[in-house]
Write an enzyme that holds these catalytic residues in place. Structure first.
Site, PDB file in Angstrom:
ATOM      1  N   GLY A  32      44.204  -2.104  20.171  1.00  0.00           N
ATOM      2  CA  GLY A  32      44.877  -3.092  19.571  1.00  0.00           C
ATOM      3  C   GLY A  32      44.332  -3.302  18.062  1.00  0.00           C
ATOM      4  CG  HIS A  33      40.427  -5.299  17.580  1.00  0.00           C
ATOM      5  ND1 HIS A  33      39.983  -5.249  18.781  1.00  0.00           N
ATOM      6  CD2 HIS A  33      40.590  -6.374  17.181  1.00  0.00           C
ATOM      7  CE1 HIS A  33      39.728  -6.590  19.128  1.00  0.00           C
ATOM      8  NE2 HIS A  33      40.029  -6.993  18.161  1.00  0.00           N
ATOM      9  N   GLY A 143      47.154  -9.008  14.415  1.00  0.00           N
ATOM     10  CA  GLY A 143      47.785  -8.707  15.452  1.00  0.00           C
ATOM     11  C   GLY A 143      49.028  -9.881  15.746  1.00  0.00           C
TER      12      GLY A 143
END
Ligand code: PAF
Length: 278
Positions: A32-33, A143
């Site tokens: 995700g990062h 996000g």
């Protein structure tokens, strides 16, 4: 890749970077990062990533202590992506001698996750403001998994007139739908298998909401009962306006289902955006 640990070093290192894209993180980097950083690198080579586990946003000491700390592995990942500058300050450098000024956010910060984690978003906003002030980015990436956080950061930037464009990036998921999160590693093997229930149930909620056969309230109540009955402890599971995060008003179209629930001792959050009419 340059890694700096103090504000003084950061200010020096920033002298050769312009039009910066910034990705704030608390480390324990996952796909995700990496997606946020890849999207930032598509816009510019001048990407700054921060790694700081911000004590101001934890309301449980244990949660703060147990938060995974993996700086060496994180730096290896960032090196592979060719990130030019990483800021990994110590608490002493960025928050001491004392951080007595805190950002106060609008009321919606005390609803949803804010209701169950009092002061959490004020702590997030305070560190994000400090990082924005130091790094002065042109773009900042967050996000969409942390939908309420993203919403509040956009509000903060608008209301405090930061000349920063906030970019929300879609949630990265495992094959079974579970949103990538640093907390997933804390799940037991058994609970990891169960964890995608949250996302699957939210999908069912979305389908029901679009079919309009039950009220939003009924859909929410059924979903909460179902999840609680399968061993979760639900904080909230609710259909809101994606524009205001409040209860949708008549004829509103852009919705978001937001949920937070604990499995074992691990609290997971997720959300799904949808439109009532295409
Ligand atoms: O989303 C996070 O990881 C944190 O809340 C943030 C934005 C890095 C602030 O500490």
């Amino acid at each position: 890749m340059r890694v700096v640990h103090t504000q003084t070093e950061l200010i020096e290192a920033l002298k050769i970077l312009t039009h910066i894209a910034f990705v704030p993180t608390m480390g324990n980097l996952h796909e995700g990062h990496l997606k946020l950083i890849e999207e930032a690198l598509k816009k510019t080579k001048h990407v700054v990533v921060s790694i700081f586990i911000n004590p101001l946003q934890f309301n449980s000491k244990d949660d703060f202590i147990n938060y995974p700390r993996t700086l060496d592995e994180d730096l290896l990942m960032l090196q592979k992506l060719d990130v030019p500058l990483v800021f990994a300050p110590s608490k002493e450098d960025i928050l001491e001698p004392s951080q007595t000024i805190e950002i106060q956010l609008p009321d919606i910060a005390n609803d949803l996750c804010g209701k169950f984690r009092p002061g959490h978003f004020n702590g997030v906003a305070t560190i994000v403001c400090k990082l924005f002030n130091l790094i002065q980015p042109e773009l900042a990436f967050f996000g969409k998994k942390d939908f309420q956080q993203l919403f509040l950061i956009k509000e903060l930037v608008n209301q405090l007139s930061y000349p920063i464009h906030i970019i929300g990036i879609d949630t990265v998921r495992d094959k079974d739908g579970l949103a990538k999160s640093s907390r997933n590693n804390l799940l037991s093997e058994e609970n990891r298998k169960k964890a995608s229930q949250l996302f699957k149930l939210m999908h069912e909620m979305k389908d029901k909401a679009m079919q309009k056969t039950s009220s939003f309230k009924e859909i929410e109540e059924d979903a909460v009962s179902l999840l609680n009955a399968s061993g979760w402890r639900v904080d909230y599971l609710t259909i809101r306006s994606a524009q205001s995060l409040k209860t949708p008003v008549f004829n509103e179209n852009q919705m978001v289902i937001l949920g937070a629930a604990t499995l074992g001792s691990v609290r997971l959050i997720d959300n799904i955006e949808f439109c009532i009419q295409d």
